[in-house]
Motif scaffolding. Sequence first.
Motif, short mmCIF file in Angstrom:
data_model
loop_
_atom_site.label_atom_id
_atom_site.label_comp_id
_atom_site.label_asym_id
_atom_site.label_seq_id
_atom_site.Cartn_x
_atom_site.Cartn_y
_atom_site.Cartn_z
N TYR A 94 0.84 -1.20 0.00
CA TYR A 94 0.00 0.00 0.00
C TYR A 94 0.88 1.26 0.00
O TYR A 94 2.08 1.19 0.28
CB TYR A 94 -0.89 0.02 1.24
CG TYR A 94 -2.06 -0.93 1.21
CD1 TYR A 94 -3.19 -0.64 0.44
CD2 TYR A 94 -2.06 -2.09 1.97
CE1 TYR A 94 -4.28 -1.49 0.42
CE2 TYR A 94 -3.15 -2.96 1.95
CZ TYR A 94 -4.25 -2.66 1.18
OH TYR A 94 -5.33 -3.51 1.15
N ASP A 96 1.19 3.41 2.23
CA ASP A 96 1.86 3.61 3.51
C ASP A 96 2.88 2.51 3.81
O ASP A 96 3.38 2.39 4.94
CB ASP A 96 0.82 3.68 4.64
CG ASP A 96 0.05 2.35 4.81
OD1 ASP A 96 0.31 1.40 4.04
OD2 ASP A 96 -0.81 2.29 5.71
N GLU A 97 3.19 1.69 2.81
CA GLU A 97 4.21 0.63 2.87
C GLU A 97 3.78 -0.58 3.69
O GLU A 97 4.62 -1.43 3.99
CB GLU A 97 5.56 1.16 3.37
CG GLU A 97 6.26 2.08 2.36
CD GLU A 97 7.71 2.35 2.72
OE1 GLU A 97 8.05 2.30 3.92
OE2 GLU A 97 8.51 2.62 1.80
N THR A 98 2.51 -0.69 4.05
CA THR A 98 2.03 -1.94 4.62
C THR A 98 1.74 -2.92 3.49
O THR A 98 1.50 -2.52 2.34
CB THR A 98 0.77 -1.72 5.47
OG1 THR A 98 -0.25 -1.11 4.65
CG2 THR A 98 1.07 -0.83 6.66
N VAL A 129 -7.64 4.42 0.20
CA VAL A 129 -6.28 3.88 0.16
C VAL A 129 -5.59 4.23 -1.16
O VAL A 129 -4.67 3.54 -1.59
CB VAL A 129 -6.28 2.35 0.36
CG1 VAL A 129 -6.62 2.00 1.79
CG2 VAL A 129 -7.22 1.66 -0.62
N THR A 222 8.61 8.74 -0.64
CA THR A 222 8.26 8.89 0.78
C THR A 222 6.85 8.35 0.98
O THR A 222 5.92 8.79 0.28
CB THR A 222 8.32 10.36 1.20
OG1 THR A 222 9.62 10.87 0.99
CG2 THR A 222 7.95 10.52 2.67
N PRO A 223 6.65 7.39 1.89
CA PRO A 223 5.32 6.81 2.07
C PRO A 223 4.30 7.86 2.53
O PRO A 223 4.52 8.56 3.51
CB PRO A 223 5.53 5.76 3.15
CG PRO A 223 6.99 5.50 3.18
CD PRO A 223 7.65 6.77 2.77
N VAL A 224 3.19 7.99 1.78
CA VAL A 224 2.11 8.91 2.11
C VAL A 224 0.81 8.29 1.65
O VAL A 224 0.71 7.76 0.54
CB VAL A 224 2.29 10.28 1.42
CG1 VAL A 224 1.12 11.20 1.76
CG2 VAL A 224 3.59 10.94 1.83
N ASN A 225 -0.22 8.37 2.48
CA ASN A 225 -1.55 7.93 2.06
C ASN A 225 -2.23 9.00 1.22
O ASN A 225 -2.12 10.19 1.53
CB ASN A 225 -2.41 7.61 3.28
CG ASN A 225 -2.53 6.11 3.52
OD1 ASN A 225 -2.40 5.32 2.58
ND2 ASN A 225 -2.75 5.72 4.76
#
Length: 472
Positions: A94, A96-98, A129, A222-225
């Motif tokens: 995802y 957010d890196e999950t 998401v 950079t992880p961002v939702n």
Amino acid sequence: MPLLFLLSLVLHVSGRPEFGSLPPHPTKGVRLFLGEENVTIANFSMIAAGLFHDADVDRPDGTATNIPIGPDGQNDGLWCQSSLNQNMIGTWYYPDETTVPLGSGSPLFANNTATGQIGLLRNGGIASVQGLYSCVIPNEEGINQTLYVAAYGNGDFLKNAELPMIDGSGSSFQLLSSVDADPPVFSLSFNVTNRSPTIVTCSVDNGNQFNVSDSDLIRTVTPVNNDVQVQVSVIFRMRVSGLYKCFVTTDRIKATPLVSTNMGMRNVTVTGSPSNLAYSRDTLLSVTLGWSPSAVISATPQYHVFVNNSNGIIMNDNTTNTELSLSLRPDDEYNIRLVATGEDLPSEIITVTVPQVVSIEVQGPVMMPLDHSSSFSLTCTLTLAPRVNDTMVEMYWAGPDLILFNSTTDGDIVLDTLEFTMISVNDSVVYTLTLNFFSLQASQVGQYVCRALLNDGADIIDITSNYTISIQ
């Protein structure tokens, strides 16, 4: 009643879309494949939720968001593929890196049951998401590669006014290669938000625009939702001063691309080149380099000297002066490079060759039969070029036992003369010393060394040449 229920159940099951066949994976490398449109999409492309599903619901129609018009037999997921023939590989993440779960989930899940690929499958809305998804998958060499795709709900996907944004605070500059690289390699970096940077286009001094190849792009996420934040580093392989400008384009699959209205810009300067590089050999070991300074630049130039011989780089030095003394043996040749720094990019490289001025060589037979009646000679030749031909010289022969030969009459191995002979050839001075063999014993097989001591009043050096005698 039970009969009607069974009939209703059969109709419901038969009305469900088939999963569909899986697309073939590539023969080389990795890629992102969009099943509904049957196309490979570029890294960092943007797709609508309506373009990927968990089953075969639509056929290629060139429309990003529409009511499905019918299946075509192929699964409509988003497939992350590799040429590696291995099952159960790859992972989807995802924004957010999950990790996207395998097998089942809502609104997204992953499927890795096919060889060389893992699918991102959708069974619900993704507005909560949406953002930049990533897939990590090994290539044919087993090395993990990361691919990105920006997936948005249909409504946000179609917002034509939502453009990629470049941070206008200025680009960062970094010299990536060594000072003496030709041409130097450097990068300009800037941040992109709001939409994914599929294509980066640059120009220098408003000249011809060019799309930067993927091999010259480094995109750090950079992880961002629900958004995109990417640092883009553009690698340039040139030595050109001027104003560099770059903008980005988001490739929206089956929709009009989105182009940033602002740019990453930076003025890049090149250090003026020094000139007239020359050398003088002052003594046997001392060489002085001199050159004319670089053109006026905004900073005091630093001059870098790189010295190569037959073994590669043997030394480097730097100075702010226009003269430098080096210790270089006279029995080798040296290629010297000079480059100036002070501005963003180093100057053009200028070179000079310092030739070999002393040489020593032994000539003789390669192999001798073990015959007591055989005779032969080893001749040692020392040559001094004009720059060092007033040097004092001593020459010696030594056998495998390292004992010096000092007689013209004793034993089966003798010197031709106790003193070397000296002649002048084209302003060089040539010295010779010959070792005569009247018979060859097995005990005399081995390495023979000719040694010369040179003294010019400032430096004393010794040089040698070896010769191995073997028997058949």
